[in-house]
Design a protein around this motif. Sequence first.
Motif, PDB file in Angstrom:
ATOM      1  N   ARG A 202       0.798  -1.310  -0.006  1.00 27.48           N
ATOM      2  CA  ARG A 202       0.082  -0.096   0.123  1.00 27.48           C
ATOM      3  C   ARG A 202       1.022   1.285   0.132  1.00 27.48           C
ATOM      4  O   ARG A 202       1.966   1.369   0.416  1.00 27.48           O
ATOM      5  CB  ARG A 202      -0.865  -0.022   1.201  1.00 27.48           C
ATOM      6  CG  ARG A 202      -1.726  -1.237   1.172  1.00 27.48           C
ATOM      7  CD  ARG A 202      -2.552  -1.163  -0.022  1.00 27.48           C
ATOM      8  NE  ARG A 202      -3.813  -1.948  -0.199  1.00 27.48           N
ATOM      9  CZ  ARG A 202      -5.012  -1.902   0.149  1.00 27.48           C
ATOM     10  NH1 ARG A 202      -5.347  -0.911   0.211  1.00 27.48           N
ATOM     11  NH2 ARG A 202      -5.883  -3.077   0.305  1.00 27.48           N
ATOM     12  N   ASN A 203       0.181   2.445  -0.377  1.00 30.32           N
ATOM     13  CA  ASN A 203       0.950   3.423  -0.729  1.00 30.32           C
ATOM     14  C   ASN A 203       0.974   4.400   0.758  1.00 30.32           C
ATOM     15  O   ASN A 203       0.056   4.426   1.249  1.00 30.32           O
ATOM     16  CB  ASN A 203       0.237   4.299  -1.617  1.00 30.32           C
ATOM     17  CG  ASN A 203       1.295   5.606  -2.341  1.00 30.32           C
ATOM     18  OD1 ASN A 203       1.199   6.725  -1.638  1.00 30.32           O
ATOM     19  ND2 ASN A 203       1.847   5.145  -3.305  1.00 30.32           N
ATOM     20  N   TRP A 455      -4.012   3.268  -0.751  1.00 25.88           N
ATOM     21  CA  TRP A 455      -4.493   2.471  -1.839  1.00 25.88           C
ATOM     22  C   TRP A 455      -3.150   1.682  -2.336  1.00 25.88           C
ATOM     23  O   TRP A 455      -2.084   2.006  -1.799  1.00 25.88           O
ATOM     24  CB  TRP A 455      -4.667   3.322  -3.086  1.00 25.88           C
ATOM     25  CG  TRP A 455      -3.690   4.348  -3.266  1.00 25.88           C
ATOM     26  CD1 TRP A 455      -2.640   4.320  -4.042  1.00 25.88           C
ATOM     27  CD2 TRP A 455      -3.486   5.693  -2.668  1.00 25.88           C
ATOM     28  NE1 TRP A 455      -1.870   5.529  -3.861  1.00 25.88           N
ATOM     29  CE2 TRP A 455      -2.496   6.346  -3.186  1.00 25.88           C
ATOM     30  CE3 TRP A 455      -4.263   6.492  -1.485  1.00 25.88           C
ATOM     31  CZ2 TRP A 455      -2.102   7.757  -2.733  1.00 25.88           C
ATOM     32  CZ3 TRP A 455      -4.203   7.699  -1.373  1.00 25.88           C
ATOM     33  CH2 TRP A 455      -2.795   8.222  -1.919  1.00 25.88           C
ATOM     34  N   THR A 456      -3.364   0.674  -3.301  1.00 28.25           N
ATOM     35  CA  THR A 456      -2.236  -0.044  -3.689  1.00 28.25           C
ATOM     36  C   THR A 456      -1.197   0.665  -4.334  1.00 28.25           C
ATOM     37  O   THR A 456      -1.833   1.545  -5.369  1.00 28.25           O
ATOM     38  CB  THR A 456      -2.599  -1.420  -4.419  1.00 28.25           C
ATOM     39  OG1 THR A 456      -3.342  -1.040  -5.438  1.00 28.25           O
ATOM     40  CG2 THR A 456      -3.223  -2.403  -3.718  1.00 28.25           C
ATOM     41  N   ASP A 463      -1.439   7.655  -9.102  1.00 25.07           N
ATOM     42  CA  ASP A 463      -2.534   8.067  -7.894  1.00 25.07           C
ATOM     43  C   ASP A 463      -3.624   8.659  -8.712  1.00 25.07           C
ATOM     44  O   ASP A 463      -3.624   9.147  -9.731  1.00 25.07           O
ATOM     45  CB  ASP A 463      -1.945   9.039  -6.933  1.00 25.07           C
ATOM     46  CG  ASP A 463      -0.765   8.557  -6.117  1.00 25.07           C
ATOM     47  OD1 ASP A 463      -0.672   7.460  -5.893  1.00 25.07           O
ATOM     48  OD2 ASP A 463       0.172   9.519  -5.695  1.00 25.07           O
ATOM     49  N   ASN A 464      -4.828   8.507  -7.940  1.00 26.93           N
ATOM     50  CA  ASN A 464      -6.133   8.832  -8.734  1.00 26.93           C
ATOM     51  C   ASN A 464      -6.532  10.280  -8.489  1.00 26.93           C
ATOM     52  O   ASN A 464      -6.716  10.830  -9.320  1.00 26.93           O
ATOM     53  CB  ASN A 464      -7.118   7.944  -8.591  1.00 26.93           C
ATOM     54  CG  ASN A 464      -6.873   6.460  -9.162  1.00 26.93           C
ATOM     55  OD1 ASN A 464      -5.828   6.286 -10.041  1.00 26.93           O
ATOM     56  ND2 ASN A 464      -7.517   5.554  -8.789  1.00 26.93           N
ATOM     57  N   ARG A 533      -8.879  -3.888  -1.783  1.00 23.55           N
ATOM     58  CA  ARG A 533      -8.356  -2.817  -2.873  1.00 23.55           C
ATOM     59  C   ARG A 533      -9.076  -1.428  -2.736  1.00 23.55           C
ATOM     60  O   ARG A 533     -10.163  -1.391  -2.665  1.00 23.55           O
ATOM     61  CB  ARG A 533      -8.491  -3.248  -4.208  1.00 23.55           C
ATOM     62  CG  ARG A 533      -7.742  -4.611  -4.434  1.00 23.55           C
ATOM     63  CD  ARG A 533      -6.157  -4.287  -4.519  1.00 23.55           C
ATOM     64  NE  ARG A 533      -5.383  -5.389  -4.655  1.00 23.55           N
ATOM     65  CZ  ARG A 533      -4.788  -6.245  -3.855  1.00 23.55           C
ATOM     66  NH1 ARG A 533      -4.883  -5.927  -2.305  1.00 23.55           N
ATOM     67  NH2 ARG A 533      -4.041  -7.079  -4.043  1.00 23.55           N
ATOM     68  N   THR A 534      -8.178  -0.464  -2.812  1.00 28.75           N
ATOM     69  CA  THR A 534      -8.732   0.916  -2.574  1.00 28.75           C
ATOM     70  C   THR A 534      -8.074   1.761  -3.398  1.00 28.75           C
ATOM     71  O   THR A 534      -7.048   1.629  -3.893  1.00 28.75           O
ATOM     72  CB  THR A 534      -8.124   1.417  -0.965  1.00 28.75           C
ATOM     73  OG1 THR A 534      -8.800   0.598  -0.303  1.00 28.75           O
ATOM     74  CG2 THR A 534      -8.880   2.829  -0.746  1.00 28.75           C
ATOM     75  N   SER A 535      -8.813   3.019  -4.156  1.00 29.25           N
ATOM     76  CA  SER A 535      -8.541   3.704  -5.245  1.00 29.25           C
ATOM     77  C   SER A 535      -7.275   4.583  -4.591  1.00 29.25           C
ATOM     78  O   SER A 535      -7.181   4.738  -3.383  1.00 29.25           O
ATOM     79  CB  SER A 535      -9.779   4.529  -5.702  1.00 29.25           C
ATOM     80  OG  SER A 535     -10.448   5.276  -4.627  1.00 29.25           O
ATOM     81  N   GLY A 536      -6.814   5.443  -5.659  1.00 28.58           N
ATOM     82  CA  GLY A 536      -5.586   6.215  -5.479  1.00 28.58           C
ATOM     83  C   GLY A 536      -6.077   7.613  -5.006  1.00 28.58           C
ATOM     84  O   GLY A 536      -7.310   8.185  -5.135  1.00 28.58           O
ATOM     85  N   SER A 537      -4.889   8.283  -4.339  1.00 28.04           N
ATOM     86  CA  SER A 537      -5.150   9.739  -3.959  1.00 28.04           C
ATOM     87  C   SER A 537      -3.872  10.285  -4.000  1.00 28.04           C
ATOM     88  O   SER A 537      -2.883   9.751  -3.751  1.00 28.04           O
ATOM     89  CB  SER A 537      -6.064   9.996  -2.746  1.00 28.04           C
ATOM     90  OG  SER A 537      -6.279  11.214  -2.760  1.00 28.04           O
TER      91      SER A 537
END
Length: 540
Positions: A202-203, A455-456, A463-464, A533-537
Amino acid sequence: MKKRSLTALTAALLVAPLLAAGAPGQRAQAAASVADGPPPPADAPLIRGVDLDTVTIPELQARMERGSLTPSALTRAYLRRIEAIDPKINAVLRTNPAALRQAAASDVRHRHGKVLGPLDGIPVLLKDNVNTRDMPTTAGSSALAGRPPETDAALVKRLRAAGAVILGKANLSEWANFRAARPTSGWSAVGGQTHNPYVLDRNPCGSSSGSAAALAASLAQVAIGTETDGSIVCPAGMNGVVGHKPSLGLVSQSGVVPISAEQDTAGPMARNVIDTALTLAVLSGRDHVRTGSALGLTDVGTRPGGLRGKRIGLWRLPSLGTEVDALMTRTAAQLRAAGAQVVEVAPPYQERLAALEFPALLSEFHRDIDAYLATRGGPRNLAELIEFNRTHPAEQACFAGQELFEQALVAPATTDPRYRAMRAELKDLSRRSIDETMAAHHLDAIASPTNPPAWTTDCARGDNDVIPSSTPAAVAGYPSLSVPAGSVGELPVGLLLMAGDRQDAELLSLGAAVERRLDAWRAPRYLPTSPSRTSGSTGR
């Protein structure tokens, strides 16, 4: 409310119920005395009788005063932890060859009763966009990886004058996450990828990624981060530590690689609020016990019932997910149980702020990075930096883009009336978004989730999204503070507190009371992966 000097605050904290009961997360652990015989392994929680995961600066200074701990022993303990643990998370770019010499000088001061202040002998990591005359300062870019800067950043001079041990430099998102349209937080060409200590795939969020991950892993007592919008508080939240973005101008930006003079600030990060506050006092030049100047923290965070009667506005941000929203509901209930009044709020003007901030930053970055590069070897301006990245494969190892650099190169100059109108509107609306919300509800602070679950990390995706909670205080130049609120599974989530201009002391006092009530800090377990799983930021 009555204000206390920094010296008095530190003394009070040494006898406060918070410390008598143990630091947050330490309630079931008894304080250990310095052990005889050989120390335990470097990755053990207790090193020479000190639990590095939970010990506070006042506790360390009390041991040093008694002679049961020396700055040299503390520095060696952190260096051993870096050697043992950092290969898992890749948070520390380099350790300082002079760290043990600095610690030895502090040993002498402690023996002779000539301590320079609360940070004397305390190991500090610096984000590697903070100039140091004796170590490289790269902003994560191979373009700056040559000769070190000629002089220290102003904040480093303050740390040295306070007796702090400069332990080394921490990795970061390259150029503080202001290079590519789709960056990967925590990656730099110089340092590679920093990993979140809680779940390694994870980030850590950016751009103060290494500073926050190193603190979560207890690789330093405190660390310095920098923020333009989110880069202190998001990594703090995502790595389960405390991060304070000071009011603009409270900490000098001289000698720090810039994005925007209108929003940039360095700030302190630690595993607890008191260490964060003591470090801010030094960074802001208000910690010289010999002259009697002080940060002026109120005592609300150190006395029982410190939350009673406080009014906190909760900005829920459901876009961060149902699990985070549920955590905010539980957090509000805990604060209400401690006597706080929590009301839901929605600060205005957020869409307009989001539309204006980025174009203004492009113009400011071109102006400010050109001025900084002129002081260093390597590319002399933004145009040369863009060409450097095109011709050096190492700069494209994770993501190839430098769209923000290219857009900044052709952005309106900061003398252009279009830019001036944008920045004026940003300043007005961002301050009104906080001031009007606080006035309408008679608030002591606004609270929101700092971050989603981590997020991964994925170089191909990057990143999203930008997390919106940091933007009002970042654009306004007002203070914000992230404290651990809890976790979604293994992944930490912070509670972000915001207040008005120069209300840093009041915010830190309130943060200390919130921290004690939530008691949410937990040590990482360095899990290799997690099934969800989680979206980016991202943050800058």
